[in-house]
Motif scaffolding. Structure first.
Motif, short mmCIF file in Angstrom:
data_model
loop_
_atom_site.label_atom_id
_atom_site.label_comp_id
_atom_site.label_asym_id
_atom_site.label_seq_id
_atom_site.Cartn_x
_atom_site.Cartn_y
_atom_site.Cartn_z
N ARG A 219 0.84 -1.19 0.00
CA ARG A 219 0.00 0.00 0.00
C ARG A 219 0.89 1.25 0.00
O ARG A 219 1.84 1.34 0.76
N ALA A 220 0.55 2.19 -0.85
CA ALA A 220 1.24 3.48 -0.91
C ALA A 220 2.71 3.34 -1.24
O ALA A 220 3.55 4.12 -0.78
N GLY A 221 3.06 2.33 -2.01
CA GLY A 221 4.46 2.15 -2.39
C GLY A 221 4.58 1.27 -3.62
O GLY A 221 3.60 0.71 -4.12
N ASN A 222 5.80 1.15 -4.12
CA ASN A 222 6.07 0.40 -5.34
C ASN A 222 6.62 -0.98 -5.04
O ASN A 222 7.26 -1.20 -4.01
N PRO A 223 6.42 -1.93 -5.94
CA PRO A 223 7.02 -3.26 -5.78
C PRO A 223 8.51 -3.22 -6.08
O PRO A 223 9.01 -2.27 -6.71
N PHE A 224 9.23 -4.25 -5.64
CA PHE A 224 10.65 -4.35 -5.95
C PHE A 224 11.10 -5.79 -5.75
O PHE A 224 10.40 -6.60 -5.13
N THR A 225 12.27 -6.10 -6.28
CA THR A 225 12.87 -7.43 -6.14
C THR A 225 14.33 -7.27 -5.75
O THR A 225 15.05 -6.46 -6.34
N LEU A 226 14.77 -8.03 -4.76
CA LEU A 226 16.15 -7.99 -4.30
C LEU A 226 16.66 -9.41 -4.08
O LEU A 226 15.88 -10.32 -3.77
N GLU A 227 17.96 -9.59 -4.25
CA GLU A 227 18.59 -10.84 -3.84
C GLU A 227 19.27 -10.58 -2.51
O GLU A 227 20.11 -9.68 -2.40
N LEU A 228 18.91 -11.36 -1.50
CA LEU A 228 19.39 -11.12 -0.14
C LEU A 228 19.93 -12.41 0.47
O LEU A 228 19.54 -13.51 0.07
N GLU A 229 20.80 -12.24 1.45
CA GLU A 229 21.26 -13.39 2.22
C GLU A 229 20.17 -13.79 3.21
O GLU A 229 19.50 -12.94 3.79
#
Length: 258
Positions: A219-229
């Motif tokens: 809500r009230a923000g954009n999607p994103f994708t990250l590679e994380l440990e």
């Protein structure tokens, strides 16, 4: 003439007052939002963390056991950090008990912090989760379901708001490879978690696991994708070392330019 109302039992009244005070303290201790303490994530979240009185959904990227385990541990790590204060516990409601306790403990969620509730169908799991949310004394609720429609998610969001308690709804099962996050939901955030290749080591062995973490919707923000440990023993995610170094260098360059 009506009969006089009976006087309340004083010990019972004192006990109820004590319980209400404990609930109030638990709510104050938990706080409004839980930051990941990873700037790359927190800066992209509308609340700079996960709303501590909201519904958050989690699903695996595929139907594989590896992605299922990654999504389970992602939710467990978040719950562990919500319950990091002494004396707080979480409720884990599910219809099929196949959790592996040692893995949960490796991400910071020991057996002393979990209350398990098992039902025979989704409706019972959702009802138990809603009751746990409205109680208000839990650090977090996790519920595993095959499906939950808009009505069910609205009820969970309202219960989370009323009880000032977060819920992680694990949409675990897939039908014909269709992602369960494709359906409508009242969730504040929706996460899709999958396994990624771990870091290469200079010697034979396996590096820290990595996950593909996708915020499908917020809500009230954009999607994103990250590679994380993957989560450590305190339930904390981390940027891979190379990415963290690049982020630090970029910030230093910006600071110097200013």
């Amino acid at each position: 003439m009506s009969a006089p109302l009976p006087l309340p039992d004083r010990p019972l009244a004192e006990h109820l007052a004590s319980l209400r005070a404990e609930v109030a303290r638990a709510r104050e201790t938990r706080g409004p939002a839980l930051a990941f303490d990873v700037a790359t994530i927190d800066d992209r979240l509308a609340d700079h963390g996960l709303d501590g009185a909201g519904l958050h959904e989690v699903a695996a990227a595929t139907a594989s056991l590896n992605d299922d385990a990654a999504a389970t541990l992602f939710a467990a790590g978040i719950a562990a950090r919500f319950a990091s204060k002494r004396g707080l516990t979480i409720l884990w409601a599910l219809s099929k008990f196949d959790l592996y306790a040692p893995c949960l403990e490796q991400v910071g969620l020991g057996p002393d912090r979990i209350l398990y509730a098992q039902g025979t169908k989704d409706a019972q799991v959702l009802a138990m989760a809603e009751d746990g949310l409205r109680d208000g004394s839990l650090a977090c609720v996790i519920a595993e379901v095959k499906a939950a429609d808009m009505t069910a998610t609205r009820r969970l969001q309202l219960a989370a708001s009323d009880g000032k308690t977060p819920i992680l709804l694990y949409r675990r099962h897939r039908t014909r490879e269709r992602c369960p996050l494709d359906t409508l939901s009242a969730a504040m955030t929706r996460w899709r978690i999958g396994c990624a290749e771990s870091a290469r080591l200079p010697h034979p062995g396996i590096g820290r696991p990595r996950w593909s973490v996708e915020l499908v919707r917020q809500r009230a923000g954009n999607p994103f994708t990250l590679e994380l440990e993957a989560c450590d023993e305190q339930g904390r995610l981390a940027l891979p070392a190379a990415a963290a170094d690049r982020t630090t260098a970029r910030r230093r360059a910006v600071a110097q330019a200013a």
